[in-house]
Design an enzyme around this catalytic site. Structure first.
Site, PDB file in Angstrom:
ATOM      1  N   HIS A  68       7.167  -9.946  -2.618  1.00  0.00           N
ATOM      2  CA  HIS A  68       6.531  -9.910  -3.942  1.00  0.00           C
ATOM      3  C   HIS A  68       7.460 -10.589  -4.940  1.00  0.00           C
ATOM      4  CE1 HIS A  68       3.248  -7.432  -2.477  1.00  0.00           C
ATOM      5  NE2 HIS A  68       4.148  -6.752  -1.786  1.00  0.00           N
ATOM      6  N   GLY A  74       3.171  -1.271  -9.986  1.00  0.00           N
ATOM      7  CA  GLY A  74       2.196  -1.012 -11.044  1.00  0.00           C
ATOM      8  C   GLY A  74       1.303   0.175 -10.738  1.00  0.00           C
ATOM      9  N   GLU A  75       1.528   0.821  -9.611  1.00  0.00           N
ATOM     10  CA  GLU A  75       0.608   1.886  -9.208  1.00  0.00           C
ATOM     11  C   GLU A  75       0.877   3.212  -9.923  1.00  0.00           C
ATOM     12  OE1 GLU A  75       1.756   0.514  -5.562  1.00  0.00           O
ATOM     13  OE2 GLU A  75      -0.235   0.056  -4.785  1.00  0.00           O
ATOM     14  N   THR A 104      -1.214  -5.103  -4.926  1.00  0.00           N
ATOM     15  CA  THR A 104      -2.308  -4.261  -5.419  1.00  0.00           C
ATOM     16  C   THR A 104      -2.879  -4.832  -6.711  1.00  0.00           C
ATOM     17  OG1 THR A 104      -0.831  -2.471  -4.745  1.00  0.00           O
ATOM     18  CG2 THR A 104      -2.921  -1.823  -5.715  1.00  0.00           C
ATOM     19  N   TYR A 135      -4.578  -8.043  -3.027  1.00  0.00           N
ATOM     20  CA  TYR A 135      -5.316  -7.061  -2.205  1.00  0.00           C
ATOM     21  C   TYR A 135      -6.825  -7.341  -2.251  1.00  0.00           C
ATOM     22  CZ  TYR A 135      -1.737  -3.320  -1.522  1.00  0.00           C
ATOM     23  OH  TYR A 135      -0.674  -2.552  -1.146  1.00  0.00           O
ATOM     24  N   ARG A 168      -6.650   1.790  -1.622  1.00  0.00           N
ATOM     25  CA  ARG A 168      -6.463   0.819  -2.706  1.00  0.00           C
ATOM     26  C   ARG A 168      -7.142  -0.519  -2.418  1.00  0.00           C
ATOM     27  NH1 ARG A 168      -0.128   1.214  -2.272  1.00  0.00           N
ATOM     28  NH2 ARG A 168      -0.876   1.467  -0.147  1.00  0.00           N
ATOM     29  N   HIS A 229       2.809  -3.970   7.754  1.00  0.00           N
ATOM     30  CA  HIS A 229       3.041  -2.517   7.602  1.00  0.00           C
ATOM     31  C   HIS A 229       2.598  -1.761   8.869  1.00  0.00           C
ATOM     32  CE1 HIS A 229       3.342  -4.008   3.604  1.00  0.00           C
ATOM     33  NE2 HIS A 229       2.108  -3.793   3.224  1.00  0.00           N
ATOM     34  N   ARG A 232       3.979   1.694   9.546  1.00  0.00           N
ATOM     35  CA  ARG A 232       3.885   2.736   8.521  1.00  0.00           C
ATOM     36  C   ARG A 232       3.592   4.112   9.109  1.00  0.00           C
ATOM     37  NH1 ARG A 232       0.363   0.893   4.262  1.00  0.00           N
ATOM     38  NH2 ARG A 232       1.128   2.770   3.273  1.00  0.00           N
ATOM     39  N   ASP A 291       8.539  -6.944   2.630  1.00  0.00           N
ATOM     40  CA  ASP A 291       7.745  -6.366   1.538  1.00  0.00           C
ATOM     41  C   ASP A 291       8.638  -6.267   0.303  1.00  0.00           C
ATOM     42  OD1 ASP A 291       5.471  -5.381   0.321  1.00  0.00           O
ATOM     43  OD2 ASP A 291       5.665  -3.351   1.122  1.00  0.00           O
TER      44      ASP A 291
END
Ligand code: ZN
Length: 395
Positions: A68, A74-75, A104, A135, A168, A229, A232, A291
């Site tokens: 990024h 920003g979530e 996102t 996203y 999301r 991911h 995860r 990430d």
């Protein structure tokens, strides 16, 4: 930066290109690897600077296919938007090529910003590409279509990170998802680029079902999809292993989680690599990405949440190193997911390997401990013996 004579001879290093090439020398000039061999002469008339590689491992610079670069997050509201990445965040982990992505937030984070940042990092010395979109589905592109972005914009090599199987995500249908992969593939064909869709995998129970749908209901090959991911959760990791083994799919493991405070079910990337290899997944099918610069929860020593931090690109190098030193993966195998594999999938012919004609993106590390010492990007020394020589414009 003005033009400088940048001729280097790296001598007497154990070369992993990423396959083991034995002890040898590498001559670098004009941003490329000019020669690989043994006992290469340093022709003083040409002002060649010798770098002693004795006791060191020489490897290709790392490729991080998911960063990024303009920030993410920003979530937790606007104050949780993470800052832009700095050059040293990237090179200090031996990474010399990144692919930037929005996440996102496809509203306040824009393609124009992403492209400008990529250009800036390129000017600062590393190689930078981007994916179009975020996203969201329908994909918000710069020119109006995925294909136009990939064909007309040099730095755009695919689409992503498209979120599926996540609360999301835009909850696209399987057909909508297949259309995105198809458009990206054709854009790639028409521009001789990868045409890769980088896919954000969430926690949803359907796991990799959409990707299986594409492979069984269309003629699109697995090379156009990279789900990330995958580590995860143990359940998704197992599904990823099955997807790679039975369908020839590619899987990407995220490295930036704090290894001391993984989610209860999360798999450390180096451990995930070992799990996949033990389960019979061909090494060629596995990539790592950081990430990096996304938001990450920070915990105190007791494991209590204390705030938000930023994912580190340098975690790629840590997980590569841990795969070798802690999980017992052979060095040449552990290098594949961070060098040759992403290079092949991203169709970057001059990246991810040590060979004559390849870009001089190189990392020198201590033999045994694999401590990173020296980093070169496109033939320019960025870090030498742990000293950072090239910093970002505002560092
Ligand atoms: Zn993601």
């Amino acid at each position: 930066m003005g033009w400088k004579n940048e001729l280097y001879l790296i001598r007497n290093a154990q070369i992993y290109g990423p396959s083991p090439m034995g002890k040898g020398d590498v001559l670098v000039g004009g941003g490329r690897i000019l020669k690989v061999g043994k006992g290469l002469p340093a022709q003083e008339a040409y002002d060649v600077e010798v770098i002693d590689g004795t006791g060191k491992v020489l490897m290709p610079g790392l490729i991080d296919p998911h960063v990024h670069i303009v920030g993410g997050g920003g979530e937790g509201g606007a104050k949780s938007r993470t800052p832009e990445i700095m050059l040293t965040d990237i090179i200090s982990g031996g990474v010399t090529t990144v692919v930037g992505t929005l996440g996102t937030d496809g509203c306040t984070r824009t393609m124009t910003n992403l492209l400008a940042k990529a250009k800036g990092l390129e000017e600062e010395g590393i190689t930078t590409y981007v994916y179009t979109g975020s996203y969201r589905v329908p994909v918000r592109t710069l020119t109006g279509s995925i294909q136009d972005d990939i064909i007309l914009l040099d730095r755009v090599i695919g689409t992503g990170e498209i979120a599926i199987s996540d609360h999301r995500s835009s909850q696209p249908t399987r057909e909508e998802f297949a259309r995105i992969v198809a458009d990206t593939r054709v854009g790639g064909i028409l521009s001789a680029k990868a045409g890769l869709v980088n896919i954000h995998m969430g926690d949803g129970a359907e796991k990799l079902e959409f990707l299986r749908y594409v492979l069984t209901h269309t003629q699109i090959p697995p090379e156009n999809m990279l789900p990330t991911h995958i580590n995860r959760s143990t359940a998704l990791m197992k599904d990823g292993i099955d997807y790679a083994r039975t369908m020839g799919g590619y899987i990407d493991l995220t490295t930036s989680s704090d290894p001391d405070f993984l989610e209860p079910d999360e798999v450390k990337a180096s451990t995930g690599l070992k799990m996949a290899l033990d389960a019979g997944v061909p090494i060629e099918k596995i990539t790592f990405s950081s990430d990096g610069q996304g938001s990450l929860p920070i915990f105190n020593a007791k494991g209590e949440f204390v705030g938000l931090g930023v994912g580190k690109v340098a975690s790629m190098y840590r997980e590569f190193k841990d795969a070798v030193l802690k999980d017992g993966v052979a060095l040449e195998d552990a290098l594949m997911p961070v060098t040759a594999n992403p290079a092949r999938l991203l169709k970057l012919a001059r990246k991810g390997r040590i060979a004559e004609g390849a870009d001089a993106d190189l990392v020198l590390a201590q033999e045994g401990t694999l401590e990173l010492r020296t980093v070169m990007a496109k033939g320019v020394l960025m870090i030498r013996d742990n000293e950072i020589l090239v910093k970002g414009t505002f560092e």
